[in-house]
Design an enzyme around this catalytic site. Structure first.
Site, PDB file in Angstrom:
ATOM      1  N   TYR A  66      -3.073  10.952   1.695  1.00  0.00           N
ATOM      2  CA  TYR A  66      -4.270  11.665   2.094  1.00  0.00           C
ATOM      3  C   TYR A  66      -4.788  12.607   1.011  1.00  0.00           C
ATOM      4  CZ  TYR A  66      -7.135  15.410   3.781  1.00  0.00           C
ATOM      5  OH  TYR A  66      -8.141  16.334   3.870  1.00  0.00           O
ATOM      6  N   CYS A  80     -11.233 -19.849  -3.010  1.00  0.00           N
ATOM      7  CA  CYS A  80     -11.763 -18.699  -2.285  1.00  0.00           C
ATOM      8  C   CYS A  80     -12.950 -18.088  -3.006  1.00  0.00           C
ATOM      9  CB  CYS A  80     -10.662 -17.667  -2.106  1.00  0.00           C
ATOM     10  SG  CYS A  80      -9.088 -18.416  -1.667  1.00  0.00           S
ATOM     11  N   ARG A 120       9.895 -22.419 -13.798  1.00  0.00           N
ATOM     12  CA  ARG A 120      10.610 -21.184 -14.135  1.00  0.00           C
ATOM     13  C   ARG A 120      12.083 -21.279 -13.758  1.00  0.00           C
ATOM     14  NH1 ARG A 120       5.574 -18.866 -12.703  1.00  0.00           N
ATOM     15  NH2 ARG A 120       6.140 -18.557 -10.516  1.00  0.00           N
ATOM     16  N   PRO A 165      13.964 -35.141   4.865  1.00  0.00           N
ATOM     17  CA  PRO A 165      14.505 -34.000   4.126  1.00  0.00           C
ATOM     18  C   PRO A 165      14.194 -34.002   2.630  1.00  0.00           C
ATOM     19  CG  PRO A 165      16.286 -35.398   4.978  1.00  0.00           C
ATOM     20  CD  PRO A 165      15.008 -35.913   5.561  1.00  0.00           C
ATOM     21  N   ILE A 209      11.262 -34.635   1.529  1.00  0.00           N
ATOM     22  CA  ILE A 209       9.830 -34.335   1.404  1.00  0.00           C
ATOM     23  C   ILE A 209       9.552 -32.941   1.980  1.00  0.00           C
ATOM     24  CG2 ILE A 209       7.493 -35.094   1.928  1.00  0.00           C
ATOM     25  CD1 ILE A 209       8.583 -37.909   2.337  1.00  0.00           C
TER      26      ILE A 209
HETATM   27  C1  LIG Z   1      -2.261 -20.178 -11.286  1.00  0.00           C
HETATM   28  C2  LIG Z   1      -1.030 -20.593 -10.535  1.00  0.00           C
HETATM   29  C3  LIG Z   1      -0.567 -21.908 -11.038  1.00  0.00           C
HETATM   30  C4  LIG Z   1      -0.013 -19.508 -10.825  1.00  0.00           C
HETATM   31  O1  LIG Z   1       1.199 -19.705 -10.208  1.00  0.00           O
HETATM   32  P1  LIG Z   1       2.421 -18.717 -10.535  1.00  0.00           P
HETATM   33  O2  LIG Z   1       2.791 -18.841 -11.966  1.00  0.00           O
HETATM   34  O3  LIG Z   1       3.476 -18.937  -9.527  1.00  0.00           O
HETATM   35  O4  LIG Z   1       1.792 -17.291 -10.206  1.00  0.00           O
HETATM   36  P2  LIG Z   1       1.426 -16.050 -11.136  1.00  0.00           P
HETATM   37  O5  LIG Z   1       0.670 -16.384 -12.349  1.00  0.00           O
HETATM   38  O6  LIG Z   1       0.788 -15.110 -10.183  1.00  0.00           O
HETATM   39  O7  LIG Z   1       2.842 -15.475 -11.601  1.00  0.00           O
HETATM   40  C5  LIG Z   1       3.793 -15.079 -10.690  1.00  0.00           C
HETATM   41  C6  LIG Z   1       5.136 -15.043 -11.382  1.00  0.00           C
HETATM   42  O8  LIG Z   1       5.118 -14.110 -12.456  1.00  0.00           O
HETATM   43  C7  LIG Z   1       6.030 -13.061 -12.233  1.00  0.00           C
HETATM   44  N1  LIG Z   1       5.359 -11.843 -12.657  1.00  0.00           N
HETATM   45  C8  LIG Z   1       4.130 -11.408 -12.289  1.00  0.00           C
HETATM   46  N2  LIG Z   1       3.838 -10.252 -12.903  1.00  0.00           N
HETATM   47  C9  LIG Z   1       4.897  -9.938 -13.676  1.00  0.00           C
HETATM   48  C10 LIG Z   1       5.205  -8.857 -14.534  1.00  0.00           C
HETATM   49  N3  LIG Z   1       4.326  -7.872 -14.736  1.00  0.00           N
HETATM   50  N4  LIG Z   1       6.402  -8.850 -15.134  1.00  0.00           N
HETATM   51  C11 LIG Z   1       7.286  -9.837 -14.947  1.00  0.00           C
HETATM   52  N5  LIG Z   1       7.052 -10.910 -14.147  1.00  0.00           N
HETATM   53  C12 LIG Z   1       5.861 -10.946 -13.527  1.00  0.00           C
HETATM   54  C13 LIG Z   1       6.346 -13.115 -10.779  1.00  0.00           C
HETATM   55  O9  LIG Z   1       7.639 -12.618 -10.508  1.00  0.00           O
HETATM   56  C14 LIG Z   1       6.225 -14.579 -10.457  1.00  0.00           C
HETATM   57  O10 LIG Z   1       7.384 -15.247 -10.880  1.00  0.00           O
HETATM   58  P3  LIG Z   1       8.479 -15.868  -9.852  1.00  0.00           P
HETATM   59  O11 LIG Z   1       7.695 -16.625  -8.817  1.00  0.00           O
HETATM   60  O12 LIG Z   1       9.317 -16.743 -10.686  1.00  0.00           O
HETATM   61  O13 LIG Z   1       9.188 -14.688  -9.288  1.00  0.00           O
HETATM   62  C15 LIG Z   1      -1.287 -20.726  -9.021  1.00  0.00           C
HETATM   63  O14 LIG Z   1      -1.252 -19.474  -8.393  1.00  0.00           O
HETATM   64  C16 LIG Z   1      -2.650 -21.308  -8.774  1.00  0.00           C
HETATM   65  O15 LIG Z   1      -2.897 -22.466  -8.999  1.00  0.00           O
HETATM   66  N6  LIG Z   1      -3.615 -20.516  -8.300  1.00  0.00           N
HETATM   67  C17 LIG Z   1      -4.986 -20.932  -8.138  1.00  0.00           C
HETATM   68  C18 LIG Z   1      -5.230 -21.652  -6.823  1.00  0.00           C
HETATM   69  C19 LIG Z   1      -5.160 -20.755  -5.659  1.00  0.00           C
HETATM   70  O16 LIG Z   1      -4.216 -20.016  -5.487  1.00  0.00           O
HETATM   71  N7  LIG Z   1      -6.185 -20.822  -4.814  1.00  0.00           N
HETATM   72  C20 LIG Z   1      -6.266 -20.020  -3.653  1.00  0.00           C
HETATM   73  C21 LIG Z   1      -6.631 -18.648  -3.982  1.00  0.00           C
HETATM   74  S1  LIG Z   1      -8.265 -18.579  -4.685  1.00  0.00           S
HETATM   75  C1  LIG Z   2      -9.678  20.323  13.752  1.00  0.00           C
HETATM   76  C2  LIG Z   2      -8.285  20.417  14.312  1.00  0.00           C
HETATM   77  C3  LIG Z   2      -8.158  21.650  15.129  1.00  0.00           C
HETATM   78  C4  LIG Z   2      -8.149  19.162  15.184  1.00  0.00           C
HETATM   79  O1  LIG Z   2      -6.916  19.065  15.811  1.00  0.00           O
HETATM   80  P1  LIG Z   2      -6.687  17.886  16.861  1.00  0.00           P
HETATM   81  O2  LIG Z   2      -7.588  18.059  18.015  1.00  0.00           O
HETATM   82  O3  LIG Z   2      -5.265  17.782  17.126  1.00  0.00           O
HETATM   83  O4  LIG Z   2      -7.087  16.601  16.034  1.00  0.00           O
HETATM   84  P2  LIG Z   2      -8.270  15.549  16.155  1.00  0.00           P
HETATM   85  O5  LIG Z   2      -9.609  16.149  16.323  1.00  0.00           O
HETATM   86  O6  LIG Z   2      -8.079  14.666  14.984  1.00  0.00           O
HETATM   87  O7  LIG Z   2      -7.952  14.755  17.510  1.00  0.00           O
HETATM   88  C5  LIG Z   2      -6.749  14.098  17.672  1.00  0.00           C
HETATM   89  C6  LIG Z   2      -6.534  13.848  19.146  1.00  0.00           C
HETATM   90  O8  LIG Z   2      -7.597  13.062  19.672  1.00  0.00           O
HETATM   91  C7  LIG Z   2      -7.117  11.831  20.165  1.00  0.00           C
HETATM   92  N1  LIG Z   2      -8.091  10.816  19.762  1.00  0.00           N
HETATM   93  C8  LIG Z   2      -8.581  10.607  18.520  1.00  0.00           C
HETATM   94  N2  LIG Z   2      -9.466   9.606  18.537  1.00  0.00           N
HETATM   95  C9  LIG Z   2      -9.532   9.166  19.807  1.00  0.00           C
HETATM   96  C10 LIG Z   2     -10.263   8.124  20.448  1.00  0.00           C
HETATM   97  N3  LIG Z   2     -11.125   7.352  19.779  1.00  0.00           N
HETATM   98  N4  LIG Z   2     -10.062   7.948  21.784  1.00  0.00           N
HETATM   99  C11 LIG Z   2      -9.196   8.715  22.454  1.00  0.00           C
HETATM  100  N5  LIG Z   2      -8.489   9.710  21.894  1.00  0.00           N
HETATM  101  C12 LIG Z   2      -8.667   9.934  20.579  1.00  0.00           C
HETATM  102  C13 LIG Z   2      -5.769  11.657  19.557  1.00  0.00           C
HETATM  103  O9  LIG Z   2      -4.927  10.900  20.378  1.00  0.00           O
HETATM  104  C14 LIG Z   2      -5.291  13.081  19.423  1.00  0.00           C
HETATM  105  O10 LIG Z   2      -4.819  13.552  20.671  1.00  0.00           O
HETATM  106  P3  LIG Z   2      -3.260  13.805  20.968  1.00  0.00           P
HETATM  107  O11 LIG Z   2      -2.727  14.594  19.803  1.00  0.00           O
HETATM  108  O12 LIG Z   2      -3.263  14.562  22.227  1.00  0.00           O
HETATM  109  O13 LIG Z   2      -2.657  12.454  21.097  1.00  0.00           O
HETATM  110  C15 LIG Z   2      -7.189  20.455  13.214  1.00  0.00           C
HETATM  111  O14 LIG Z   2      -6.929  19.154  12.744  1.00  0.00           O
HETATM  112  C16 LIG Z   2      -7.655  21.260  12.047  1.00  0.00           C
HETATM  113  O15 LIG Z   2      -7.744  22.469  12.100  1.00  0.00           O
HETATM  114  N6  LIG Z   2      -8.000  20.613  10.931  1.00  0.00           N
HETATM  115  C17 LIG Z   2      -8.572  21.295   9.783  1.00  0.00           C
HETATM  116  C18 LIG Z   2      -7.511  21.900   8.861  1.00  0.00           C
HETATM  117  C19 LIG Z   2      -6.747  20.887   8.134  1.00  0.00           C
HETATM  118  O16 LIG Z   2      -6.214  19.964   8.710  1.00  0.00           O
HETATM  119  N7  LIG Z   2      -6.644  21.072   6.795  1.00  0.00           N
HETATM  120  C20 LIG Z   2      -5.923  20.186   5.968  1.00  0.00           C
HETATM  121  C21 LIG Z   2      -6.673  18.955   5.740  1.00  0.00           C
HETATM  122  S1  LIG Z   2      -8.181  19.301   4.848  1.00  0.00           S
END
Ligand SMILES: CC(C)(COP(=O)(O)OP(=O)(O)OC[C@H]1O[C@@H](n2cnc3c(N)ncnc32)[C@H](O)[C@@H]1OP(=O)(O)O)[C@@H](O)C(=O)NCCC(=O)NCCS
Ligand SMILES: CC(C)(COP(=O)(O)OP(=O)(O)OC[C@H]1O[C@@H](n2cnc3c(N)ncnc32)[C@H](O)[C@@H]1OP(=O)(O)O)[C@@H](O)C(=O)NCCC(=O)NCCS
Ligand SMILES: Cc1cc2nc3c(=O)[nH]c(=O)nc-3n(C[C@H](O)[C@H](O)[C@H](O)COP(=O)(O)OP(=O)(O)OC[C@H]3O[C@@H](n4cnc5c(N)ncnc54)[C@H](O)[C@@H]3O)c2cc1C
Ligand SMILES: Cc1cc2nc3c(=O)[nH]c(=O)nc-3n(C[C@H](O)[C@H](O)[C@H](O)COP(=O)(O)OP(=O)(O)OC[C@H]3O[C@@H](n4cnc5c(N)ncnc54)[C@H](O)[C@@H]3O)c2cc1C
Lengths: 548, 548
Positions: free
Chosen positions: A426, A42, A21, A276, A278
């Protein structure tokens, strides 16, 4: 300009495509000793498991297609044997004919990969002992399963490839035993996170031998016997080795290239070797660990492909540095997902890097929307400033999403305080208003700021029983299904009323199921004058899983 | 200290819980005019659709449970009518008895939310016209559907809540018509991205009226008639209004608090209103747009919960600033997911902020692993330095993951060059070695560096036909299924041979299905001396979807 590339898969084929490229005129010769280029390494385990059914799907590019699209001189079944750096030539054997010949280069890119390790153990040279690296290996295993209908398999090594093969063999109806020398499988994650996977694998019918190694293999007419260090003997119909890979450095040695970590080829930031002209990329090279700055060896496809592109850029004069590898990885284990990024605790310990850690088990999405499951998440952070050092996650859903977010945060040098503030998408089917990553940020920051002192699961056993009181703040129902030895049960909602039941002169350990209610209890106790309180991080869930 | 909180849901309940964790002794009174606190606003549409079936799942905390756990004085059916800032008192009506009383505060937190907009249109006061904000609204709609079995519904407004209701009514077997004043639904994304959703909604049997507004509603014995500005009349059994929300500022006005954008309450970085003893959070406040720094109104649950926590921190002396809202959001549309973060093109245009853009349609995971689907991804970036300004994604899988990663990158101030380098988790079921986010980074960076000049879908119509040649580099099969008017078909793999068929004196526009092969063609042409080449960004897919 003439560029020779050794190895025609992830790193090599990517480099070739990018070179073309950038430069229509460049002469590009791709040398591959195997029959295939550009194949889906892989995907190989999934062909064994028949998740991938068509052979052609394993090959992303054929030599003909790649030639047509990229005008590259592709020579499969051509092995490069030797580099003559003085003459800037390589010596090649055409494996079809045995003919040896030489090819000149201006620049040479090495992407020879890494080979499966075969330990020096008796009995491994048999037709039912396998390793998995390439397409022929895959066919061999698949043909064996298809034609011989093995009932039992032993997989040696619980790394990614071992576990993928265990799953795929199990999906074919084979009873699988997994043997691992360490006390846990899946090295990139830590013990208590792997413990979740151990539990799950057992549920899925995989037999696990941990802390046990392969001693020898023997064969009878009907079956083979795998003998372990523990003297355990396992009868089996097939054996797969998945104990890791070793960088292919034979060729590099012929050029006297400098080698580093585990024999991997040393490169500078531009991916140049000690010569250098290689370049080297992929599984064969040593990289810098993005988090701890030390040399390491991380054989993954994402880095290999990116390095191939960078080497091509540098050869074409578009200077670019490789920023290091952080080891972001993910694995499907049946319906489980295991993912990690950055350093784990074992690595941080090995390098004496100080760290804090937190465990959470927040739900993958709003609990009131069907199908929410826990995201078990471990965060490792610097105790000095909260900088994120690593993260690991295990569970059924949304696992790799959280790791990818944290991987991005690590790249940006973010801290756990930044995780609190991330504004992530979220709606009830996807997350909670406070995403598990935000929550992990809160929890880690609370530890860091001292707003919640924690105790970790592995410290529970060394508690002085007489000087401490463990309080389980879950409901009696939860308490009934299992609890920490010696714990008293005071549900969180009763704690304010029953606070006087807790001795003021002792170390108080509070815990709940995942840590949240334990944290609330901690806050209540501390503000009521208790000075020696700690909350069990990750709660009974992390504790009981890790304790087994 | 005594803290009064107005509004007991996302912002209010979060503030209350955090206050208690920080201060066991604080007197906390939560005043909520409705019957419920702490309910799952975001889950309400799914109760209508019977995805959520149990009533109790809609409530995260009951007053009793919240009292038990957090020792908070919770007063539902108590409406705050008036703030007496001089006396630091509020006046409250107990809606059960009609009794009015006053309550003193040291600090007051307002989290009254935002109310559905009801336009001044005749005929809306009828039993079959609905809005959706709280649990009673939800029951009313659900009861209507359960008991009256409506066959047809008209949803006015294609925002998130409107589309969620359209889906959930359709899931109940109701034939839904969606009416939207703008030329697209889902304001947070841009037209060509919304066009993908328009197409999909139609496939799902939702009838769409775009660029048409509600004029009036009339009712007969058997049905209602929705009359649109276009004079179109739609017979229906029920009508839902989802045309947006307006900040609840009535109470703020009684305290003369400064108001801003769309009447939302103005706050400083500490979330204090113009009266320093009064904090305000959630849907009622004006926030700073994290990307463009301008005031705006973004009613989302993540920000509301986080703001509640920050207000509590500040009241307890743990100073913390709210960094602004970037509007990361996600929506399920049947099996589609739509997600966005940062600024869209409409916003950037409105504020005259210069931007570049890229479109990609990379696969959600490795193509050879079953079930991969395209991630249609638009990135907006600064033409000066590549800083990411926004992103939008539409598709079946892995959509919110990519947006969360980019949302994190935006927080970190990253550029499209940083996206190239992100190390994201890869195994075939989850991603590709170059994740769609990496790929978008490459593509955007190529545009930015001038390595690939692009033309966008909306510029195609203004091409001078005589001075330009459009070249379709897809296969003849693809070409046959539809192409850009006037395009000649030269498949990419034949381009080097057939290059002389392309006039050297004309503007050359190349395109393929998604942009990748077009880019390869671009590179070949430019290096063969063509100087006026452009690649159609997002390819025929973006073009044909947007052109309708
Ligand atoms: C197949 C293989 C030869 C491809 O190599 P590659 O051409 O460098 O990689 P990709 O096909 O992912 O293409 C990436 C290139 O396309 C470009 N590209 C990807 N998506 C693109 C998009 N949507 N638009 C424009 N360019 C894009 C990238 O920028 C990148 O080009 P650049 O490196 O010049 O920036 C090589 O990854 C390979 O042998 N893989 C199999 C072996 C292997 O990885 N084994 C371990 C994992 S199982
Ligand atoms: C339920 C509610 C009162 C809980 O408030 P909260 O007690 O602050 O939150 P959590 O129960 O997630 O607990 C978090 C606290 O526990 C601690 N904690 C969490 N996991 C822990 C773990 N494994 N070990 C030790 N501490 C842990 C955190 O450090 C945090 O404490 P800190 O703030 O003093 O550092 C509040 O989140 C609530 O009203 N939620 C419902 C409403 C809502 O969020 N709606 C929108 C989303 S649907
Ligand atoms: C079964 C399996 C599953 C995997 N799963 C994942 C995964 O899910 N995620 C992930 O990130 N990574 C995975 N990997 C790792 C990933 O495939 C490698 O990191 C990546 O392929 C490395 O690329 P490379 O170019 O360095 O080496 P390779 O892709 O191995 O290519 C090297 C090529 O060089 C050839 N070669 C070597 N020496 C010579 C020579 N002297 N002359 C000519 N040719 C030579 C070899 O024949 C080989 O084809 C997996 C690997 C395997 C084997
Ligand atoms: C149907 C629906 C779906 C949604 N889906 C999503 C989604 O998927 N993702 C997302 O991020 N956001 C979503 N939202 C938005 C999200 O719910 C809000 O952003 C969030 O609830 C705002 O929190 P708040 O505390 O500001 O207001 P609210 O949660 O609305 O709470 C305000 C409360 O204050 C009470 N109140 C008002 N005035 C007074 C007064 N004077 N005295 C006493 N009480 C008073 C009200 O009765 C109300 O209960 C959705 C909203 C709705 C309605």
């Amino acid at each position: 300009m003439k560029v020779l590339i050794v190895g025609g898969v992830a790193g090599g084929a990517s480099a070739a495509a990018r070179l073309r490229r950038l430069d229509e005129k460049c002469e590009i010769v791709l040398l591959e000793r195997g029959e295939y280029i550009s194949f889906a390494n892989c995907g190989l385990p999934y062909y064994v498991g028949e998740v991938i059914r068509e052979k052609n799907k394993l090959v992303v590019q054929t030599p003909a297609a790649m030639k047509a699209r990229f005008n590259i001189d592709i020579r499969t079944l051509n092995e490069v044997e030797f580099i003559d750096t003085a003459k800037k030539e390589v010596e090649i054997t055409d494996l079809r004919t045995g003919r040896k010949y030489r090819e000149k280069y201006d620049k040479l890119i090495l992407s020879p990969g890494a080979a499966p390790i075969k330990p020096p153990v008796p009995g491994l040279d048999a037709a039912n002992v396998f390793t998995l690296r390439n397409i022929p290996d895959t066919y061999t295993i698949k043909d064996f399963v298809d034609s011989r209908h093995p009932k039992r398999a032993v997989v040696i090594g619980g790394g990614f490839i071992g576990v993928e093969l265990a799953e795929n063999l199990a999906e074919r109806g084979v009873k699988v035993t997994l043997v691992e020398l360490a006390n846990q499988i899946l090295g990139p994650i830590d013990f208590e996170m792997a413990a979740l996977v151990h539990q799950y694998l057992k549920e899925k019918g995989i037999e696990l031998y941990l802390e046990d190694g392969l001693k020898s293999v023997s064969h009878t007419d009907k079956y083979s016997i795998v003998s372990l260090n523990s003297k355990e003997e396992i009868k089996t119909d097939m054996i797969v080795l998945g104990i890791g890979v070793t960088p292919e450095n034979k060729l590099a040695k012929t050029a006297d290239l400098e080698l580093g970590e585990r024999g991997a080829i040393k490169v500078n930031k531009a991916l140049q070797t000690s010569n250098p002209d290689i370049y080297a990329v992929g599984d064969a090279i040593e990289v810098i660990d993005f988090v701890n700055g030390r040399p390491t060896h991380i054989p993954l496809a994402g880095p290999a492909n990116k390095q191939g592109r960078i080497a091509a850029n540098n050869i074409c004069g578009l200077y670019e540095e490789y920023p290091g590898t952080q080891g972001t990885s993910v694995l499907k284990v049946f319906d489980y997902t295991v993912a990690a990024t950055g350093n784990n605790e074992k690595t941080l310990k090995r390098f004496n890097i100080p760290y804090g850690k937190s465990f959470t088990h927040s739900l993958s999405h709003a609990g009131y929307y069907r199908g929410a499951t826990p995201v078990s998440l471990k965060i490792l952070f610097s105790p000095a400033d909260g900088k994120i050092l690593g993260a690991q996650a295990v569970g059924f859903q949304g696992i790799e999403k959280r790791i990818d977010v944290i991987a991005t945060a690590i790249r940006a040098g973010m801290t756990v305080y930044d995780l609190e503030k991330l504004e992530l998408s979220y709606a009830p089917p996807y997350s909670s208003a406070k995403d598990p990553v935000n929550m992990a940020g809160y929890v880690a920051a609370n530890i860091l700021k001292g707003d919640c002192r924690v105790i970790h699961w592995h410290e529970m056993n060394s508690l002085d029983q007489r000087a401490s009181q463990v309080v389980d703040v879950r409901t009696p129902l939860e308490f009934g299904t299992g609890s920490v030895a010696g714990a008293v049960n005071i549900p969180i909602d009763d704690l304010r009323q029953r606070i006087n039941e807790i001795p003021r002169d002792k170390d108080v350990i509070v815990y709940c199921q995942v840590g949240l209610r334990g944290y609330l209890a901690y806050r209540i106790l501390v503000q009521n004058g208790y000075t020696k309180v700690r909350n069990l991080s990750g709660g009974y869930k992390t504790y009981s899983t890790a304790m087994g």
